[in-house]
Design a protein around this motif. Sequence first.
Motif, PDB file in Angstrom:
ATOM      1  N   LEU A  44       4.422  19.374  49.176  1.00 28.46           N
ATOM      2  CA  LEU A  44       3.017  19.626  49.511  1.00 28.46           C
ATOM      3  C   LEU A  44       2.184  19.790  48.250  1.00 28.46           C
ATOM      4  O   LEU A  44       1.066  19.257  48.144  1.00 28.46           O
ATOM      5  N   ALA A  45       2.723  20.523  47.264  1.00 30.22           N
ATOM      6  CA  ALA A  45       1.970  20.778  46.032  1.00 30.22           C
ATOM      7  C   ALA A  45       1.853  19.544  45.160  1.00 30.22           C
ATOM      8  O   ALA A  45       0.861  19.369  44.437  1.00 30.22           O
ATOM      9  N   SER A  46       2.856  18.664  45.222  1.00 31.33           N
ATOM     10  CA  SER A  46       2.873  17.489  44.340  1.00 31.33           C
ATOM     11  C   SER A  46       2.103  16.313  44.911  1.00 31.33           C
ATOM     12  O   SER A  46       2.104  15.227  44.353  1.00 31.33           O
ATOM     13  N   PHE A  47       1.499  16.498  46.078  1.00 31.92           N
ATOM     14  CA  PHE A  47       0.673  15.441  46.654  1.00 31.92           C
ATOM     15  C   PHE A  47       1.493  14.269  47.172  1.00 31.92           C
ATOM     16  O   PHE A  47       0.973  13.177  47.369  1.00 31.92           O
ATOM     17  N   ASN A  48       2.775  14.506  47.354  1.00 34.21           N
ATOM     18  CA  ASN A  48       3.654  13.419  47.775  1.00 34.21           C
ATOM     19  C   ASN A  48       3.799  13.479  49.297  1.00 34.21           C
ATOM     20  O   ASN A  48       4.776  13.990  49.841  1.00 34.21           O
ATOM     21  N   PHE A  49       2.772  12.958  50.033  1.00 34.14           N
ATOM     22  CA  PHE A  49       2.766  13.069  51.480  1.00 34.14           C
ATOM     23  C   PHE A  49       3.745  12.118  52.155  1.00 34.14           C
ATOM     24  O   PHE A  49       4.022  12.234  53.337  1.00 34.14           O
ATOM     25  N   ASN A  50       4.266  11.157  51.397  1.00 33.32           N
ATOM     26  CA  ASN A  50       5.235  10.235  51.984  1.00 33.32           C
ATOM     27  C   ASN A  50       6.669  10.688  51.763  1.00 33.32           C
ATOM     28  O   ASN A  50       7.604  10.002  52.135  1.00 33.32           O
ATOM     29  N   SER A  51       6.796  11.824  51.149  1.00 36.19           N
ATOM     30  CA  SER A  51       8.132  12.341  50.855  1.00 36.19           C
ATOM     31  C   SER A  51       8.854  12.701  52.146  1.00 36.19           C
ATOM     32  O   SER A  51       8.265  13.232  53.096  1.00 36.19           O
ATOM     33  N   THR A 107      -6.608  13.070  56.615  1.00 33.21           N
ATOM     34  CA  THR A 107      -5.388  13.687  57.135  1.00 33.21           C
ATOM     35  C   THR A 107      -5.291  15.133  56.647  1.00 33.21           C
ATOM     36  O   THR A 107      -5.479  15.411  55.456  1.00 33.21           O
ATOM     37  N   LEU A 108      -5.010  16.029  57.602  1.00 35.77           N
ATOM     38  CA  LEU A 108      -4.728  17.426  57.278  1.00 35.77           C
ATOM     39  C   LEU A 108      -3.226  17.642  57.401  1.00 35.77           C
ATOM     40  O   LEU A 108      -2.619  17.268  58.419  1.00 35.77           O
ATOM     41  N   VAL A 109      -2.638  18.217  56.365  1.00 41.99           N
ATOM     42  CA  VAL A 109      -1.205  18.508  56.402  1.00 41.99           C
ATOM     43  C   VAL A 109      -1.016  20.017  56.343  1.00 41.99           C
ATOM     44  O   VAL A 109      -1.482  20.684  55.410  1.00 41.99           O
ATOM     45  N   PHE A 110      -0.354  20.542  57.372  1.00 43.42           N
ATOM     46  CA  PHE A 110      -0.074  21.982  57.437  1.00 43.42           C
ATOM     47  C   PHE A 110       1.430  22.187  57.276  1.00 43.42           C
ATOM     48  O   PHE A 110       2.234  21.444  57.865  1.00 43.42           O
ATOM     49  N   VAL A 111       1.786  23.157  56.504  1.00 37.50           N
ATOM     50  CA  VAL A 111       3.191  23.554  56.352  1.00 37.50           C
ATOM     51  C   VAL A 111       3.287  25.044  56.670  1.00 37.50           C
ATOM     52  O   VAL A 111       2.563  25.858  56.075  1.00 37.50           O
ATOM     53  N   TYR A 163      -5.442  18.662  52.203  1.00 40.62           N
ATOM     54  CA  TYR A 163      -6.291  17.677  52.875  1.00 40.62           C
ATOM     55  C   TYR A 163      -6.398  16.403  52.045  1.00 40.62           C
ATOM     56  O   TYR A 163      -6.558  16.435  50.822  1.00 40.62           O
ATOM     57  N   ILE A 164      -6.287  15.251  52.735  1.00 36.10           N
ATOM     58  CA  ILE A 164      -6.532  13.937  52.139  1.00 36.10           C
ATOM     59  C   ILE A 164      -7.677  13.303  52.914  1.00 36.10           C
ATOM     60  O   ILE A 164      -7.561  13.076  54.129  1.00 36.10           O
ATOM     61  N   GLY A 165      -8.791  13.027  52.264  1.00 32.16           N
ATOM     62  CA  GLY A 165      -9.917  12.427  52.945  1.00 32.16           C
ATOM     63  C   GLY A 165     -11.170  12.500  52.119  1.00 32.16           C
ATOM     64  O   GLY A 165     -11.226  13.159  51.072  1.00 32.16           O
ATOM     65  N   GLU A 166     -12.227  11.842  52.611  1.00 35.75           N
ATOM     66  CA  GLU A 166     -13.482  11.755  51.882  1.00 35.75           C
ATOM     67  C   GLU A 166     -14.474  12.832  52.318  1.00 35.75           C
ATOM     68  O   GLU A 166     -15.206  13.371  51.503  1.00 35.75           O
ATOM     69  N   ASP A 167     -14.521  13.119  53.626  1.00 35.75           N
ATOM     70  CA  ASP A 167     -15.474  14.111  54.113  1.00 35.75           C
ATOM     71  C   ASP A 167     -15.055  15.505  53.673  1.00 35.75           C
ATOM     72  O   ASP A 167     -13.879  15.872  53.805  1.00 35.75           O
ATOM     73  N   SER A 184      -7.470  18.490  45.929  1.00 41.82           N
ATOM     74  CA  SER A 184      -6.196  18.675  45.223  1.00 41.82           C
ATOM     75  C   SER A 184      -5.711  20.117  45.280  1.00 41.82           C
ATOM     76  O   SER A 184      -4.999  20.560  44.384  1.00 41.82           O
ATOM     77  N   LYS A 185      -6.080  20.817  46.267  1.00 39.94           N
ATOM     78  CA  LYS A 185      -5.785  22.251  46.322  1.00 39.94           C
ATOM     79  C   LYS A 185      -5.009  22.582  47.587  1.00 39.94           C
ATOM     80  O   LYS A 185      -5.348  22.120  48.679  1.00 39.94           O
ATOM     81  N   VAL A 186      -3.950  23.386  47.427  1.00 39.75           N
ATOM     82  CA  VAL A 186      -3.229  23.928  48.579  1.00 39.75           C
ATOM     83  C   VAL A 186      -3.930  25.211  49.002  1.00 39.75           C
ATOM     84  O   VAL A 186      -4.107  26.131  48.196  1.00 39.75           O
ATOM     85  N   THR A 187      -4.352  25.255  50.241  1.00 40.80           N
ATOM     86  CA  THR A 187      -5.095  26.414  50.762  1.00 40.80           C
ATOM     87  C   THR A 187      -4.172  27.258  51.631  1.00 40.80           C
ATOM     88  O   THR A 187      -3.415  26.714  52.459  1.00 40.80           O
ATOM     89  N   VAL A 188      -4.251  28.552  51.438  1.00 42.76           N
ATOM     90  CA  VAL A 188      -3.497  29.480  52.281  1.00 42.76           C
ATOM     91  C   VAL A 188      -4.398  29.905  53.432  1.00 42.76           C
ATOM     92  O   VAL A 188      -5.485  30.441  53.217  1.00 42.76           O
TER      93      VAL A 188
END
Length: 1012
Positions: free
Chosen positions: A139-146, A179-183, A195-199, A211-215
């Motif tokens: 999640l932190a490394s931005f590797n969403f295809n991992s 795309t929103l990714v929750f862990v 979050y990955i997206g333009e808006d 580029s930020k992981v939000t708690v």
Amino acid sequence: MSERILQALMQLFAIGATLERLTLQSRSAVEEFLHQQISLQRVQEYLLLYDSFVIRFEGGDDSMRAKKKISGGSVKMLRICTEINKELNTRQKFIVFIRLAEFMSSAQAAITDEEKEFLETVATVFTIEPEEAKLCLALASFNFNSDSLDSPLSLFVSSKQEGSFSHAHSMIREDLDGTLVFVFMKRAQVLFLRYIGEDPITVNGQPTGYSKVTVLAQGAVVRSQKMQPLYFSNIIRNFLVSGEQESFSFSVNDLEYVFSNGKKGLHSLSFNVESGTLAGVMGGSGAGKSTLLNILNGSNAPTSGTIQVNGADLFRKDGKHQGLVGNIPQDDLLIEELTVFQNLYYNTRLCYGDLGDIEIRKKVDDVLDSLGLNEIKDLRVGNVLNKTISGGQRKRLNIGLELVREPSILFVDEPTSGLSSRDAENVMDLLKQLALSGKLVFVVIHQPSSDIFRMFDQLLMLDTGGFPVYYGNPSDAMIYFKRQVHLTDAEQSECPVCGNINPEQLFNILELHEVDEFGHSTSSRRITPAEWNELYKKSAPIVTKEIQSNFNPPNFTKATPFNQWKIFFIRDFIARLSNRQYILINLLEAPILAMILGFILRYSSGSEYTLNSNPNLPAYLFIGVIVALFLGLSVSAEEIIRDRKIQQREKFLHLSRNGYLLSKLCLLFLVSAIQTATFVIIGNAIMGIHDMNFVYWLILFTTSCFANLLGLNISAALDSAVTIYILIPFLLIPQILLSGVIVRFEKLNPAITRQEGVPLIGNVMTSRWAFEALSVEQFANNPFEKKFFEVDAVMSRATYKKDWWISSMRERLDKCEHLLIINAPADSFKVPLTVLTNGFNEEEKLHSSGRFRFPGNLLEKKFTEDIARHSRLLLDSLKEYYIDRFNQASESKENTLSKLTNTPQGLALFNHEKNKYENGSLEEMVKSSNQRDRLVVTNEKIIQRFEPVFHINKNERFFQAPLFSSVKNFAGEQYRTMPANIFVIWSMTLLLYLLLYLNFFRRIIQWKWKRV
């Protein structure tokens, strides 16, 4: 976070930065982390500290050591990690770890082996599992295809279905551009977002970077300009609801409630909520929050409407949903004398009758662990004046009492009232965890903080008068109310600076007042509660009434009625033993009263004290009865009112009322047995009463048991302990006044007395039966009088007949003869002939041998000289008969006396026993020797007043016997007064128990109040 832990973290971040090769980006991450942890003024201070550590590790030996292979062991790094590990909780460890992972991922190049080993070492020290560490790193490394993100702990929210993952959760939101990714780290209960997206998107009104992981905190809301809000509760439910967990819906349909005075307490309300929800109920004073809660939990029945679980009535009579509901009122429902463990233990034993002691203790220990109460489990709960555990601990224990039986629906009234902000958050966090585990929790709360407000998944707001004005997500409530009053920042619910919600602002909008021409606020509201309710109806969600699959409530087997009785008794017994004041007062009260009473009433006119010469024995007997009544009342008067709150909780278990009441009785009877025993032993010893202790104890114990039931009835009927103790004199004074001792029964007001026997008002007084039993037993059955009582009784009855009764009959006969001579009208004969007829009839029943020929009913015949002559001869024969009876009895007594006193030793023994067992004052009282009237003649019969203790009349009914009669007639048989009177007292005691079981007096009082 402590100074020490922050300094250690700065060192750890500096080591990571030197390994990473891009310290400027790492510094930005550190700065962002500091902004989340400390005040703005101190951020620069710690950044400077961080910079100093970076410089240190980039040069010299530390640099070389930092860049060595981590598995070889950086001693300093390990020491810092270990130091941090001691002070961080699990949630904080995951946050620190993911921030370190962001440091390592800040460079464009892939993470090096040294950096991976560094992170692995940190994860090991922080006890983070390898799979969890990989998930955080992905999640932190931005590797969403991992493949690491293909986990049940991941959730992808996008406009289309993610097809590349088989294990991760997914949610489709067509209005989301990106795309929103929750862990979700379940073990730490922490939820991360990237979050990955333009808006641009916001979390609680605060923008979150690409580029930020939000708690995400409890109650967080994710918003964007195009997307409908995404709520924390909707997100977290994906991770918590398993296939094995049985869900249910709770539906309220057109619910209304009208008070007994006709005032509407709740207006039409409908809503539907799913299990796994924490629902808040808010409103101002008088809005009907507690009323609603009492209706929802079944304490009060609604005037109209239904409450259903999966389409079935929640409170249906088949009992299928028994145990489904738990309730935690605002007040503490704890037994103050017991420890924390004991409160939970006995409650658990009541809930689980099919479990053994070891299993029960394990359940209790598990609940104590989950509540964080293990360290104080052996402390007494205490009360408001003598606190031994804190308010927050008391609240958690209250929750634990319900939690131990795992109800599916829990109602909590003001759980944060009176608590510090920290304790309030802890309690609410516990309730939130219950909701997240699949339960439905309703919480009435007044003015929560922003953090607590965000914990709610659903919010119901009521306005003054019971008007529903809002139902929905708490975070949308501010927007809804702002829109209704057309505020300029209507689309903004959170503070733009801090991201908090101010729930008080909701009430300010709700109760917005009009202003006058001078700009002053008036008492009139801009929008009335009824108008807010109309606005609510237009936007309220439609409640579906479709019937879903049946829901099986928690399966628990409560204790059997007999085991419930045992648990109640042991619980009360231990609670009383732990209350030293209670024990001391109740154990010392009776003997001290006995010593005072015995000392004051031990009177002797000579140098040597004897019972025979003490004129105060009747007073001692009477006061002993009053003391027994007083002790029995005082020990029981608060028992039920003290437990009323406990009963309020336990009524949801549907326990045996009989078992509860019998446990109270057994404990009270035990206390009364000890009290009366000590009173009798000490009092009788001082007064010199011998060989009668058991008889005295039995009578006084029976009297005290009656008082126990009387006290329990008033305790169950009234709502205030003060009222109870005010009422006690009103219960005791009639017992004193109408006992036949202070005022003779025949001297009472003619409206309530009668000449024959004891009046009804006296017969309902326990003091009358107890005092009579004591007096008669002491006089007639002491070891000395036993030898002479039967013969004395024959002599007394013969004396009464020959000297008083026959003379009175002759007077009536003389009057009839005089009326015959003067040729008086027939009506003039009625009264004397009635007395003669009744007198002869009673005497005929006593002489069934046929020795005397009685004239029959003289009223049915014309009175003649022959009848008069026959009656006079009959009276003469009866007098001769009773003279013979007296002489025979007198001769028999003289012979007995002669045998006992024919020697000096026998005479001395005789006098000694007489002084030891007899009492002149008592003899005078039971014989009525100081009374002038030996009989009373009414218009119908002659009533004996002469020596009532020897009175025997087989013809009279049970309640016609005079006071101090030595026998009572019942069902054609004669019984000694003492067992007969004890039977009467126990009968009244059983009647009081029946009334107590039916809650008769409380229902009467409540009915009267409703009438008023």
